[in-house]
Every structure is written in structure tokens, then in C-alpha cells.
Design an enzyme around this catalytic site. Structure first.
Site, PDB file in Angstrom:
ATOM      1  N   HIS A 183     -72.639  77.032  25.275  1.00  0.00           N
ATOM      2  CA  HIS A 183     -73.265  77.513  24.040  1.00  0.00           C
ATOM      3  C   HIS A 183     -74.748  77.742  24.258  1.00  0.00           C
ATOM      4  CE1 HIS A 183     -75.335  73.948  22.155  1.00  0.00           C
ATOM      5  NE2 HIS A 183     -74.458  73.235  22.825  1.00  0.00           N
TER       6      HIS A 183
ATOM      7  N   ASP B 166     -79.812  70.344  25.829  1.00  0.00           N
ATOM      8  CA  ASP B 166     -78.687  70.771  25.004  1.00  0.00           C
ATOM      9  C   ASP B 166     -79.011  72.037  24.253  1.00  0.00           C
ATOM     10  OD1 ASP B 166     -76.455  70.948  23.462  1.00  0.00           O
ATOM     11  OD2 ASP B 166     -76.794  69.121  22.333  1.00  0.00           O
TER      12      ASP B 166
ATOM     13  N   GLU C   8     -72.611  76.597  18.203  1.00  0.00           N
ATOM     14  CA  GLU C   8     -71.813  75.421  18.577  1.00  0.00           C
ATOM     15  C   GLU C   8     -72.267  74.215  17.790  1.00  0.00           C
ATOM     16  OE1 GLU C   8     -70.923  71.709  20.932  1.00  0.00           O
ATOM     17  OE2 GLU C   8     -72.824  72.507  20.260  1.00  0.00           O
ATOM     18  N   GLU C   9     -73.588  74.125  17.578  1.00  0.00           N
ATOM     19  CA  GLU C   9     -74.139  72.932  16.922  1.00  0.00           C
ATOM     20  C   GLU C   9     -73.680  72.802  15.472  1.00  0.00           C
ATOM     21  OE1 GLU C   9     -75.181  70.748  18.639  1.00  0.00           O
ATOM     22  OE2 GLU C   9     -76.504  71.403  20.260  1.00  0.00           O
TER      23      GLU C   9
ATOM     24  N   ASP D  46     -71.832  72.284  28.697  1.00  0.00           N
ATOM     25  CA  ASP D  46     -72.717  72.257  27.524  1.00  0.00           C
ATOM     26  C   ASP D  46     -74.076  71.782  28.024  1.00  0.00           C
ATOM     27  OD1 ASP D  46     -74.038  71.469  25.151  1.00  0.00           O
ATOM     28  OD2 ASP D  46     -72.156  71.216  24.096  1.00  0.00           O
TER      29      ASP D  46
ATOM     30  N   HIS E  39     -80.929  66.149  20.523  1.00  0.00           N
ATOM     31  CA  HIS E  39     -81.070  66.816  19.227  1.00  0.00           C
ATOM     32  C   HIS E  39     -82.412  66.562  18.534  1.00  0.00           C
ATOM     33  CE1 HIS E  39     -76.468  67.653  18.502  1.00  0.00           C
ATOM     34  NE2 HIS E  39     -76.919  68.137  19.643  1.00  0.00           N
TER      35      HIS E  39
HETATM   36 ZN   LIG Z   1     -74.566  71.169  23.083  1.00  0.00          ZN
END
Ligand SMILES: [Zn+2]
Length: 704
Positions: free
Chosen positions: A350, A360, A397-398, A426, A509
Site C-alpha cells: 500500500h 508504514d 489500506e489504512e 507493507d 502511525h
Molecule cells: Zn501499512
């Protein structure tokens, strides 16, 4: 399941000075120079059909400095799905593929996303003082980057609450039960939960809602990054809520936001992430009941906490957000196969990130871009894959694997009959230690490939030596909803792989997931990126070029047997596992017969001399066997999930991460009559047994 061994090694330099940064860049350039070998360094005896020659070329053309430069580009700005910066990143990836001369296309969808408008949190302490908390990270010279989305939980409802604070540990049933034993009722409270008890973010909110909380604040213990807020979604299930089971194409059917099917996907109470620092300030002020003894031992070092409340600290919390339909975009590069252009090997990652997303997902995106560069080099040197290779860059995706899920739903028939495998990455690099997950027929290929890739953390060793040589590779299974492999495995039954380095990184995140973090902590020399790209690309090359697909179903037999044995622990002796036992035996015979047939054919002639139709027939049986494990009707009450071996249990606290239908029936039986419960469990066991028989029959390629 126990994750594979991880051996942390001292790779963390201190914060680099400008001189340090210069030296780092210089080292990367030098290392990069030495790792990029030119094709002419190979023996001249190769032919364009020599797949192993091209695998060598692929490996030797790795370049950590190139991957570093992609990552630097990708992390210049945040790239949240549905935003202008998000679509700029899509253009960057698309242009990269185009500049390499690869054929590209894009697939756009209209999907329901969710963004914050306003949030506030203040605490009123028992001594009369009050703190208004700053909700966001100061990333640059004590300023928040206005392009970084403020901390929030996507799909949280808007709402306000003024209530006592209470601590609920991980927010599991057992935690609420422990509180109940101490006479603590959190009904009407704003509960504070910490991450780490195995529940998803959405499940923590769902439980809190069930126990009467009016709002939930979730924090994670983050060593050294206590100012970070962990964004994330709290949606139930995966894919666009407005198009459950079909693709949200422009002008297509879309459910109303008030439709009950849509509403059941959203939580009913507001929630938000908190930094460790803010959580500590509030939790430290709680009085009331003392912390249960068993919670104390697992508390992170950052949080000083003695009592669970409720109160006397009162919290005043407001969250306002909007759910809005936005355009999301998947980007693809296609390398057409020469002999079997209608058989597809898919590599996916993603692209959207909560913030800068260095780990990420941009570490994975940088690896994907480097694989594209190296495949293009191979193409220019005469390589044409036997089967078609597609590089996939997913959006949103998130927000619940939306980009990949919509695409899988749209292409279900073609994927089911033509996709050989899906290879997901990922977060390519979160720190030290290699991890791989797979559907079991791909285990052997993963092991083989790790014998060819250098271990980035052990001089002179290959990955296999420290990861799997002791026979204990612990290849994980793909039952979770962690990343974009979920729709491929659990909805479409495509054999799949998931690869990564490191786990549980402290800036997950948050706005600190930046290029600087990667160069200081995650992978200062980008060698772990090189290793992931090496495994990922080699897997693809084998799957694209091997005349006979490199699938070994013996591992599947072993895994099914292990699951059968584990299932025994969840059931009393009165429930027979005989249907499973006999279908696994039948599957084992089918696998053995297939091997014998293939070996006999090989004795007569080399695989390359097989007539095309014979090879094709064998490969189709290998590819389609995985489809046997699907039930077209799906799981009871959540029929999007079709796979009867791999999938998440609906009970968030179930320890059964296999046979999801059986897991559901066991959970359900606890609330039904004994007779009905047993009947439901028996039925689900029979369903799995029949699925295993179907897989055996697909592998045999014969009608019964
Ligand atoms: Zn991810």
C-alpha cells in the site's frame, strides 16, 4: 503463534550531525556503487531463457542508496489517502513505472473515508487544577506540520463527553471482569486503554461500548517516543463500507450512509489516540480502586499508575469528524508474460500513510520501486517472464484495506482462475529480525529463496542461516486482517506471502514515522530494505519463470494436521474430529499422488520439454487447489470471509487463529443450548472437512 527469532544487533548510531549525515550519504553511495553490478559481469554462456541467470542479475543489481533515495522522495510529505498529497504520491509511483518503460494502468474507486475536523481534551483534577492537552506532535522546531493529519480514529463518530476517567488495562473482557471483581463499574466513564492485549483498535472500542463507556482513549507505551499519537481506523471488517462485497466504481451502486449494513460497521461511541505522556498525566491522577496485581507486572516503564479510578479526575473530551466519499487510486505496472500471459504473479504494497509513513508503508513502496527498476534492467537484458508479473500500489489500506479489497472484489473471477500468487509487503523494515507469513504451499519456496539473500545483520551469512537453519523458521499464517493480503487469501483464495523486517516499532502511525527515524534507528544503511526486496523479487521470479509452479502442498498437509490437533484442545471429547482426520488423509494422498505423477513425467522428459498443455494442466491443479478451501457461501453471518482454514475469528478474544467458522461456532455455542451448540460445531467441522476434500480433488484434477 510464536514469531520467528529476532536478533537485535547494535545498528543504532547516535543522532547524526551534519557531518555525520554527509558521511552516511557517502557510505551509502560507496556501498551502493559496489552492490550495483553490471550485467556484463556474468558468464557469456547464458541464453535469454536462462531464468537462473536473470535471478543472479536481479540479486546483484540491488542498491541500498537507490532505495534510500526513493524513500527520501516518498517521505517528503505526508500522503494520507484521499488527499492532494496522497494523489501526488500516486503520480510519483506511476511516473517511476512509466520512466522505466513499464506498461502501467490505474484503478480508481469512490470510497467512504473519514477525517477529523476538531478535537479537544482537558482534565479537571481533584485539587481544582485543569490541563488542556495539546493533541498533536511537534515535529519541526516545536511546530506541528500542518500537512500532518491531527491524531484521530478514522470512522469514530463525532461526540462530546464530560465524565470520570477510568483505566481498563488492554480493554479485554478479562480486564473488565477483573474490574468487576473489584467492584469497579466503568459505565458512564471515559475509559483509557493501552495497546498490546491482542485486540484490534476497533475491538477495544467495541468492548468499551458494550461495557457502557461513553468514550475511549487509547495509548501505547512507546519507549523514547512518548509524544507520539497512534492514528488508525476503528472500522469493523474491511473494504469500503458503502460497497460491501462489490467494487465502489464511479457511477456504480453505493449504499446509503444510514443503511443498517453500513451503520453496523461503525462504532457508536467516540474514541481517539493519546500520547503516552498525556495518558501518564491523567492515569497518575486516578484514585479509587487499586490496580489489580496482575496488571502491574506488564505495565510499561513510562506509565506510573497505582489506581484505576473511576475519577476523581474528570475528562472533557470532544471529537468532531466527517465521513466523506473520496477518490482513491491503485497504480499498477504490468510485465506481460511470454508463454502464459494469462497467469498472474502479483506483488503488492500500500502507498497511503497516516503521516510521512517512512516505515508504514513507504519502506515497502521504496522496495517495490527498486524491484521495478531491477525488473526493467532484466527486461532490457532480454528477460521476458513466462507468466505476467503485476506490481500493485494500493491506496487507502489504512482505512481498512480499501484499495486492495475493492480491486479484489472487482476482479474476483479473473483472480480466482488466473492469479498464481500474491506477494505482499507493507512495512518492509521496522527494525531487526526477518519475518515471513504465507499460505503453506509457499513455505518451501520462501526457505529456498532465503538461502540466496544476504543477511543484512550478519557478515558473510545468508538470511536462511540465522532465520531457518535450525529448522524453526516459524513461517506465520495469514489469518489476520493486518494488511492487503487479507482480501487475496480470505476472500479470493489466492496463495499469498507477507514479508517484513522487525516488529512493534515505537513510531507506528505517529508523525515521527519519518525518513530521519529510518536512518537513525530502523535501517541506517538500508541493507534490510535490500534483503526484503531480494526475497520479494526472487519469490516473484520463481513464480513467474519456473516451468512447474514452486508449490509444495506437503506443508499444507502438515499445517492442517497441526490445526486438527490444536482444535482438540478447544473441544471436549464428545465431538468427533474423524471427518477432518479422514479428509486430511485424503488430501495427503492427493499430494503424494501429484508428486509421483510429476516425478514420473520428469523421468520421461525434462519439464521444459513437456508439451505446453501438460505443464499447464499440472500448474492449474497446483494453482486451483487453494480454491478448494473456499466456501462460496462464506462464513455464517459474515459471508465476505470465504476461506475455511485462514481468517480471523469473530470473537476478538478467541485464541483460535485457524478454521474461523469452527472458531465462531465454538464461541456461539457458549450462548446457545448444549444440543444446538454441538450441532453447530459439528456442522462447521464437516464444512472444513468437505473443503479439504475439494482441495484434494482440485489437486488430482479429476471428477469424483
Ligand atoms: Zn501499512
Amino acid at each position: 503463534m510464536v514469531p520467528c527469532l529476532s536478533k537485535p544487533r547494535a545498528m543504532f548510531p547516535a543522532t547524526p550531525s551534519p557531518l555525520g549525515t554527509f558521511v552516511l550519504v557517502l557510505i551509502l553511495c560507496i556501498v551502493g556503487f559496489y552492490t550495483v553490478n553490471q550485467p556484463h559481469s556474468f558468464p557469456p554462456s547464458f541464453t535469454s531463457h536462462n531464468a537462473s541467470y536473470f535471478r543472479h542479475m536481479f540479486l546483484s543489481s540491488s542498491s541500498n542508496s537507490t532505495i534510500a533515495s526513493y524513500l527520501r522522495d516518498l517521505t517528503q510529505h505526508p500522503h494520507l489517502a484521499g488527499t492532494k498529497l496522497g494523489s501526488d504520491t500516486a503520480r510519483y509511483v506511476l511516473n517511476h513505472f512509466r520512466d522505466l518503460g513499464l506498461q502501467t494502468h490505474t484503478a480508481k474507486y469512490e470510497a467512504l473515508l473519514s477525517y477529523p475536523l476538531h478535537s479537544s481534551l482537558s482534565a479537571h483534577f481533584s485539587d481544582g487544577s485543569c490541563s488542556e492537552f495539546l493533541l498533536g506532535e511537534m515535529v519541526q522546531t516545536n511546530q506541528a506540520d500542518p500537512d500532518v493529519v491531527p491524531p484521530y480514529h478514522a470512522y469514530s463518530p463525532s461526540g462530546s463527553a464530560y465524565a470520570k476517567a477510568a483505566f481498563v488495562n488492554y480493554g479485554r473482557d478479562e480486564d473488565y471482569r477483573a474490574l468487576g471483581m473489584l467492584g469497579v463499574n466503568v459505565s458512564g466513564c471515559i475509559v483509557m486503554a493501552r495497546k498490546g492485549g491482542g485486540l484490534t483498535r476497533g475491538a477495544v472500542v467495541e468492548k468499551a461500548e458494550a461495557y457502557g463507556a461513553v468514550a475511549v482513549l487509547i495509548y501505547a507505551d512507546r519507549d523514547g517516543f512518548g509524544k507520539g499519537f497512534e492514528r488508525g481506523h476503528v472500522l469493523r471488517g474491511i473494504g469500503d463500507p458503502l460497497t460491501p462485497g462489490w467494487a465502489g466504481v464511479d457511477g456504480g451502486e453505493s449504499l446509503d450512509l444510514e443503511d443498517s449494513e453500513v451503520l453496523k460497521r461503525f462504532p457508536k461511541i467516540p474514541s481517539m489516540p493519546l500520547s503516552t505522556e498525556i495518558a501518564e498525566t491523567i492515569l497518575h491522577s486516578l484514585v479509587g480502586t487499586e490496580l489489580p496485581q496482575e496488571w502491574k507486572s506488564s505495565l510499561g516503564s513510562n506509565v506510573r499508575l497505582t489506581h484505576v479510578g473511576p475519577g476523581p479526575t474528570m475528562l472533557n473530551f470532544t471529537y468532531q469528524g466527517e465521513k466523506k466519499v473520496a477518490t482513491i487510486e491503485n497504480v499498477f505496472a504490468v510485465i506481460k508474460g511470454s508463454e502464459e500471459s494469462d497467469r498472474f504473479v502479483l506483488l503488492g504494497n500500500h502507498r497511503d500513510a497516516w503521516t510521512y509513513g517512512a516505515v508504514d508503508p513507504s519502506s515497502g513502496t521504496a522496495a517495490l520501486l527498486d524491484i521495478a527498476r531491477r525488473f526493467s534492467l532484466l527486461l532490457h537484458s532480454g528477460w521476458t517472464p513466462r507468466r505476467t508479473v503485476i506490481l500493485c500500489s494500493w491506496d487507502a489500506e489504512e482505512f481498512g484495506m480499501i484499495g486492495s479489497t475493492e480491486w479484489v472484489e472487482q476482479n474476483l473471477v479473473n483472480l480466482g482462475s488466473q492469479a498464481v500468487a500474491y506477494l505482499n509487503v507493507d512495512c518492509a523494515v521496522q527494525g531487526p529480525g526477518f519475518f515471513a507469513g504465507a499460505t503453506p504451499q509457499l513455505d518451501d519456496l520462501i526457505l529456498e529463496v532465503t538461502e540466496k539473500v544476504k543477511d543484512p545483520d550478519a557478515e558473510g551469512a545468508v538470511l536462511y542461516e540465522n532465520w531457518a537453519a535450525d529448522g524453526n523458521s516459524n513461517i506465520l499464517r495469514l489469518s489476520g486482517l493486518d494488511s492487503d493480503f487479507a482480501p487475496f487469501v480470505q476472500h479470493a483464495g489466492v496463495p499469498s506471502v507477507d514479508l517484513y523486517y522487525g516488529k512493534d516499532f515505537p513510531v507506528y502511525h505517529t508523525a515521527f514515522d519519518s525518513y530521519d527515524w529510518m536512518t537513525q534507528y530502523g535501517d541506517p544503511f538500508f541493507q534490510r530494505h535490500v534483503a526484503v526486496a531480494g526475497v520479494w523479487g526472487l519469490l516473484a521470479l520463481h513464480l513467474a519463470d519456473d516451468p512447474i509452479l514452486p508449490f509444495n502442498y506437503h506443508s499444507y498437509v502438515d499445517q492442517l494436521q497441526a490445526y486438527r490437533n490444536r482444535l482438540r484442545n478447544f473441544l471436549d471429547q464428545s465431538i468427533s474430529l474423524q471427518p477432518l482426520t479422514s479428509s486430511i488423509q485424503d488430501f495427503a494422498s492427493a499430494v503424494k499422488e501429484f508428486d509421483e505423477e510429476l516425478n514420473a513425467a520428469r523421468l520421461q522428459e525434462a519439464v521444459d520439454c513437456f508439451v505446453h498443455s501438460k505443464r499447464r494442466a499440472l500448474n492449474d491443479r497446483l494453482m486451483l487447489a487453494e480454491k478448494g478451501f473456499l466456501d462460496p457461501h462464506g462464513l455464517r453471518e459474515r459471508n465476505w470471509f470465504k476461506h475455511l482454514v485462514f481468517g480471523p475469528p469473530s470473537d476478538h478474544e478467541s485464541k483460535m487463529d485457524f478454521f474461523p467458522g469452527v472458531a465462531d461456532s465454538i464461541a456461539w455455542s457458549a450462548t446457545s443450548s448444549e444440543k444446538e451448540g454441538r450441532a453447530a460445531i459439528r456442522h462447521e467441522i464437516w464444512k472444513v472437512a468437505r473443503a479439504i476434500k475439494k482441495a484434494a480433488s482440485a489437486l488430482r484434477g479429476e471428477f469424483m
